[in-house]
Design a protein around this motif. Structure first.
Motif, mmCIF file in Angstrom:
data_model
loop_
_atom_site.group_PDB
_atom_site.id
_atom_site.type_symbol
_atom_site.label_atom_id
_atom_site.label_comp_id
_atom_site.label_asym_id
_atom_site.label_seq_id
_atom_site.Cartn_x
_atom_site.Cartn_y
_atom_site.Cartn_z
ATOM 1 N N VAL A 19 0.850 -1.203 0.000
ATOM 2 C CA VAL A 19 0.000 0.000 0.000
ATOM 3 C C VAL A 19 0.883 1.251 0.000
ATOM 4 O O VAL A 19 0.652 2.192 -0.765
ATOM 5 C CB VAL A 19 -0.957 0.004 1.210
ATOM 6 C CG1 VAL A 19 -1.643 1.362 1.369
ATOM 7 C CG2 VAL A 19 -1.999 -1.096 1.075
ATOM 8 N N GLY A 20 1.890 1.272 0.838
ATOM 9 C CA GLY A 20 2.800 2.417 0.906
ATOM 10 C C GLY A 20 3.531 2.654 -0.402
ATOM 11 O O GLY A 20 3.607 3.783 -0.888
ATOM 12 N N THR A 60 -3.964 7.578 -0.221
ATOM 13 C CA THR A 60 -3.345 6.257 -0.072
ATOM 14 C C THR A 60 -2.184 6.318 0.922
ATOM 15 O O THR A 60 -2.063 5.464 1.809
ATOM 16 C CB THR A 60 -2.860 5.726 -1.432
ATOM 17 O OG1 THR A 60 -3.942 5.740 -2.350
ATOM 18 C CG2 THR A 60 -2.313 4.317 -1.318
ATOM 19 N N LEU A 61 -1.345 7.340 0.788
ATOM 20 C CA LEU A 61 -0.230 7.478 1.720
ATOM 21 C C LEU A 61 -0.713 7.808 3.133
ATOM 22 O O LEU A 61 -0.110 7.362 4.120
ATOM 23 C CB LEU A 61 0.750 8.544 1.225
ATOM 24 C CG LEU A 61 1.577 8.116 0.017
ATOM 25 C CD1 LEU A 61 2.344 9.296 -0.552
ATOM 26 C CD2 LEU A 61 2.522 6.990 0.380
ATOM 27 N N VAL A 66 -1.400 6.264 8.741
ATOM 28 C CA VAL A 66 -2.250 5.966 9.892
ATOM 29 C C VAL A 66 -1.982 4.546 10.374
ATOM 30 O O VAL A 66 -1.858 4.290 11.577
ATOM 31 C CB VAL A 66 -3.745 6.181 9.553
ATOM 32 C CG1 VAL A 66 -4.647 5.596 10.620
ATOM 33 C CG2 VAL A 66 -4.030 7.670 9.354
ATOM 34 N N HIS A 67 -1.870 3.621 9.421
ATOM 35 C CA HIS A 67 -1.561 2.237 9.812
ATOM 36 C C HIS A 67 -0.249 2.172 10.592
ATOM 37 O O HIS A 67 -0.146 1.458 11.579
ATOM 38 C CB HIS A 67 -1.482 1.336 8.577
ATOM 39 C CG HIS A 67 -0.880 0.004 8.878
ATOM 40 N ND1 HIS A 67 -1.555 -0.981 9.576
ATOM 41 C CD2 HIS A 67 0.358 -0.495 8.628
ATOM 42 C CE1 HIS A 67 -0.758 -2.024 9.722
ATOM 43 N NE2 HIS A 67 0.401 -1.753 9.161
ATOM 44 N N ARG A 68 0.726 2.938 10.163
ATOM 45 C CA ARG A 68 2.031 2.935 10.836
ATOM 46 C C ARG A 68 2.026 3.771 12.102
ATOM 47 O O ARG A 68 2.999 3.761 12.854
ATOM 48 C CB ARG A 68 3.106 3.448 9.890
ATOM 49 C CG ARG A 68 3.295 2.516 8.716
ATOM 50 C CD ARG A 68 4.590 2.676 8.040
ATOM 51 N NE ARG A 68 5.630 3.027 8.980
ATOM 52 C CZ ARG A 68 6.814 2.471 9.020
ATOM 53 N NH1 ARG A 68 7.102 1.521 8.192
ATOM 54 N NH2 ARG A 68 7.718 2.864 9.872
ATOM 55 N N ALA A 69 0.953 4.535 12.318
ATOM 56 C CA ALA A 69 0.838 5.436 13.468
ATOM 57 C C ALA A 69 2.002 6.423 13.508
ATOM 58 O O ALA A 69 2.567 6.714 14.564
ATOM 59 C CB ALA A 69 0.730 4.655 14.770
ATOM 60 N N ASP A 70 2.340 6.953 12.335
ATOM 61 C CA ASP A 70 3.455 7.892 12.194
ATOM 62 C C ASP A 70 2.886 9.306 12.131
ATOM 63 O O ASP A 70 2.432 9.767 11.082
ATOM 64 C CB ASP A 70 4.240 7.556 10.925
ATOM 65 C CG ASP A 70 5.482 8.396 10.747
ATOM 66 O OD1 ASP A 70 5.494 9.562 11.185
ATOM 67 O OD2 ASP A 70 6.439 7.891 10.134
ATOM 68 N N LEU A 71 2.890 10.010 13.255
ATOM 69 C CA LEU A 71 2.264 11.319 13.356
ATOM 70 C C LEU A 71 2.871 12.341 12.398
ATOM 71 O O LEU A 71 2.154 13.149 11.800
ATOM 72 C CB LEU A 71 2.338 11.837 14.795
ATOM 73 C CG LEU A 71 1.572 13.120 15.078
ATOM 74 C CD1 LEU A 71 0.094 12.951 14.731
ATOM 75 C CD2 LEU A 71 1.746 13.526 16.525
ATOM 76 N N VAL A 72 4.185 12.313 12.212
ATOM 77 C CA VAL A 72 4.836 13.249 11.294
ATOM 78 C C VAL A 72 4.327 13.021 9.872
ATOM 79 O O VAL A 72 3.961 13.969 9.164
ATOM 80 C CB VAL A 72 6.376 13.095 11.353
ATOM 81 C CG1 VAL A 72 7.043 13.920 10.274
ATOM 82 C CG2 VAL A 72 6.888 13.480 12.731
#
Length: 103
Positions: A19-20, A60-61, A66-72
């Motif tokens: 997906v990424g 998509t990104l 969100v899946h990675r929980a990467d706030l930045v």
């Protein structure tokens, strides 16, 4: 060393990595679309497709971030999406205004 790195990369491939990568490919393709368009019209301008590709790639990104929980990453994608949606709004508002002037 390279073989070990490639093994780690392959081991880390997952649905979410795909997906990424897919989102990144979609997002990057907008520049190719813009370049082809500029060559056709012989001037630099941004075609409507650029904004839709930006929006689709950005969403998509964002899902991947969100899946990675990467706030930045999430904040970066959300801020970009605001710009893409606003540009599409401005384009369609201008088209409606021009259509109203014609009728």
């Amino acid at each position: 060393m390279l073989a070990e790195f490639l093994d780690r990369v392959v081991d880390n491939l997952s649905f979410w990595a795909i997906v990424g990568f897919g989102g990144q490919a979609i997002f990057a393709s907008r520049f190719i679309v813009q370049w082809i368009h500029a060559e056709r019209v012989r001037r630099s301008e941004i075609p409507l497709a650029f904004w839709y590709i930006s929006l689709f790639g950005g969403v998509t990104l964002l899902v991947y971030a969100v899946h990675r929980a990467d706030l930045v990453f999430i904040i970066g994608q959300v801020s970009g999406l605001v710009v893409y949606v606003r540009n599409l709004h401005l384009i369609y508002r201008e088209r409606r205004r021009l259509a109203a002037e014609i009728t």
